[in-house]
Design an enzyme around this catalytic site. Sequence first.
Site, PDB file in Angstrom:
ATOM      1  N   CYS A  78       0.827  -1.207   0.000  1.00 41.18           N
ATOM      2  CA  CYS A  78       0.000   0.000   0.000  1.00 41.18           C
ATOM      3  C   CYS A  78       0.869   1.268   0.000  1.00 41.18           C
ATOM      4  O   CYS A  78       1.577   1.524   0.967  1.00 41.18           O
ATOM      5  CB  CYS A  78      -0.921  -0.067   1.231  1.00 41.18           C
ATOM      6  SG  CYS A  78      -1.649   1.489   1.729  1.00 41.18           S
TER       7      CYS A  78
ATOM      8  N   CYS B  11       0.251   3.754   2.808  1.00 45.08           N
ATOM      9  CA  CYS B  11       0.726   3.162   4.067  1.00 45.08           C
ATOM     10  C   CYS B  11       2.225   3.413   4.241  1.00 45.08           C
ATOM     11  O   CYS B  11       2.697   3.720   5.333  1.00 45.08           O
ATOM     12  CB  CYS B  11       0.466   1.655   4.105  1.00 45.08           C
ATOM     13  SG  CYS B  11      -1.272   1.208   3.990  1.00 45.08           S
TER      14      CYS B  11
END
Length: 103
Positions: free
Chosen positions: A31, A34
């Site tokens: 991600c 993230c």
Amino acid sequence: MAIMNVTDAAFAEEVEASTGTVLLDFWAPWCGPCKMMSPVLEELSNELGDSVKVVKVNVDDNPASASKYNIMSIPTLLVFKEGQVIQQMTGLQTKDQLKAALA
């Protein structure tokens, strides 16, 4: 205090049974946002020291914890106080936004 990676097995003990404030980051290695969130959490953890426990849960490796809190998109950050969720934020957050949520 260092950021702690928590598994499904340790989740109840490290997060839900924790006294005080816990900032929990649901994330995954693939991600992008993230990955961008990680240095912000490191900085925050260093600044706040022992006053807030910063915890990360990899949703790919620990689906039970993510499922329990209905995590549909990542990064999702939850603020726990005395084991109860008091705030949920989805998406990339700034350090100031996180500080405000923890205040």
